[in-house]
Scaffold this motif. Structure first.
Motif, mmCIF file in Angstrom:
data_model
loop_
_atom_site.group_PDB
_atom_site.id
_atom_site.type_symbol
_atom_site.label_atom_id
_atom_site.label_comp_id
_atom_site.label_asym_id
_atom_site.label_seq_id
_atom_site.Cartn_x
_atom_site.Cartn_y
_atom_site.Cartn_z
ATOM 1 N N UNK A 53 3.613 118.170 71.120
ATOM 2 C CA UNK A 53 3.589 119.578 70.414
ATOM 3 C C UNK A 53 5.083 119.926 70.343
ATOM 4 N N UNK A 54 6.043 119.205 70.857
ATOM 5 C CA UNK A 54 7.396 119.479 70.566
ATOM 6 C C UNK A 54 8.141 119.775 72.084
ATOM 7 N N UNK A 55 7.533 119.630 72.932
ATOM 8 C CA UNK A 55 8.440 120.052 74.337
ATOM 9 C C UNK A 55 9.456 119.089 74.228
ATOM 10 N N UNK A 56 10.822 119.602 74.570
ATOM 11 C CA UNK A 56 11.589 118.698 74.849
ATOM 12 C C UNK A 56 11.536 117.549 75.852
ATOM 13 N N UNK A 57 12.233 116.395 75.708
ATOM 14 C CA UNK A 57 12.027 115.240 76.722
ATOM 15 C C UNK A 57 13.744 115.033 77.275
ATOM 16 N N UNK A 58 13.507 115.427 78.474
ATOM 17 C CA UNK A 58 15.010 115.030 79.321
ATOM 18 C C UNK A 58 14.880 113.636 79.889
ATOM 19 N N UNK A 59 16.076 112.834 79.894
ATOM 20 C CA UNK A 59 16.303 111.670 80.790
ATOM 21 C C UNK A 59 17.242 111.709 81.586
ATOM 22 N N UNK A 60 17.033 111.136 82.816
ATOM 23 C CA UNK A 60 18.337 111.336 83.849
ATOM 24 C C UNK A 60 18.222 110.222 84.924
ATOM 25 N N UNK A 61 19.235 110.290 85.825
ATOM 26 C CA UNK A 61 19.221 109.379 86.820
ATOM 27 C C UNK A 61 19.739 110.145 88.079
ATOM 28 N N UNK A 62 18.938 110.114 89.424
ATOM 29 C CA UNK A 62 19.340 110.748 90.439
ATOM 30 C C UNK A 62 19.539 110.049 91.410
ATOM 31 N N UNK A 63 20.813 109.191 91.509
ATOM 32 C CA UNK A 63 21.059 108.226 92.504
ATOM 33 C C UNK A 63 22.281 108.677 93.355
ATOM 34 N N UNK A 64 22.252 108.539 94.430
ATOM 35 C CA UNK A 64 23.674 109.067 95.363
ATOM 36 C C UNK A 64 24.859 108.488 94.517
ATOM 37 N N UNK A 65 24.971 107.507 94.177
ATOM 38 C CA UNK A 65 26.202 106.827 93.380
ATOM 39 C C UNK A 65 26.030 106.898 91.806
#
Length: 194
Positions: free
Chosen positions: A161-173
């Motif tokens: 329906x058009x909701x935004x897609x976010x992408x990420x990395x949550x690593x200490x380094x």
């Protein structure tokens, strides 16, 4: 999503004749499915076409024409095709300098489990990584990982329906968040969902 079958592949001869046309089609297709997550992590979201091309290339390179060898390639690569409820991606950790890369791979153990996608309004979905074999040890991680992101029906409906897609990395380094993928990337990825 249907699996790639033995009968649906081109012979080595036919593929050789059509190879340039395949490349011409695949380059823009893959570009739309590529997401740079910061300076050193790239995700290529796979689909039936990217995996079919990979299988055809492997058969060509290895000159595989016997059925058992072809079936081995199909068994290895078919699990990388999304099945309608998920995204599947090849993750590459990229550093141009070999010494810098070696140091980074030592610091990034476990990074493959800290990559996520998020449909706007929902929680992050962390990757299920390297289901075929372990690609890290106590000293370092690999520069290449295979990831699966399982989505709920509500997330799929929101993305469609058009909701935004976010992408990420949550690593200490290594931390990076891309709040919204490019529209052409989202359009390409939504096609993977049922």
């Amino acid at each position: 999503m249907p699996a790639i079958t033995l009968d649906s592949l081109l012979s080595l001869e036919k593929y050789s004749k059509e190879r340039q046309a395949w490349k011409d089609k695949l380059i823009p297709h893959k570009r739309a499915r590529t997401v740079h997550v910061g300076d050193h992590v790239t995700l290529i979201f796979e689909d039936e076409l990217t995996i079919r091309y990979q299988i055809q290339e492997m058969l060509r390179i290895e000159k595989t024409f016997e059925e058992t060898g072809i079936r081995d390639e199909l068994d290895a690569y078919n699990p990388l095709v999304p099945d309608g409820n998920n995204f599947k991606a090849t993750m590459m950790i990229e550093y141009g300098d070999p010494e810098e890369r070696a140091l980074a791979l030592r610091k990034l153990i476990g990074v493959e489990d800290r990559v996520w996608v998020r449909a706007d309004g929902f929680d992050k979905v962390f990757a299920i990584a390297d289901e075929d074999l372990d690609r890290e040890n106590a000293e370092k991680t690999s520069a290449v990982h295979f990831l699966r992101f399982e989505l709920t029906p509500a997330m799929i409906a929101a993305l469609k329906s058009g909701a935004a897609l976010a992408v990420g990395v949550d690593h200490a380094n290594y931390r990076f968040e891309l709040p919204e993928v490019a529209p052409e990337t989202q359009a390409a990825l939504v096609k993977d969902l049922q």
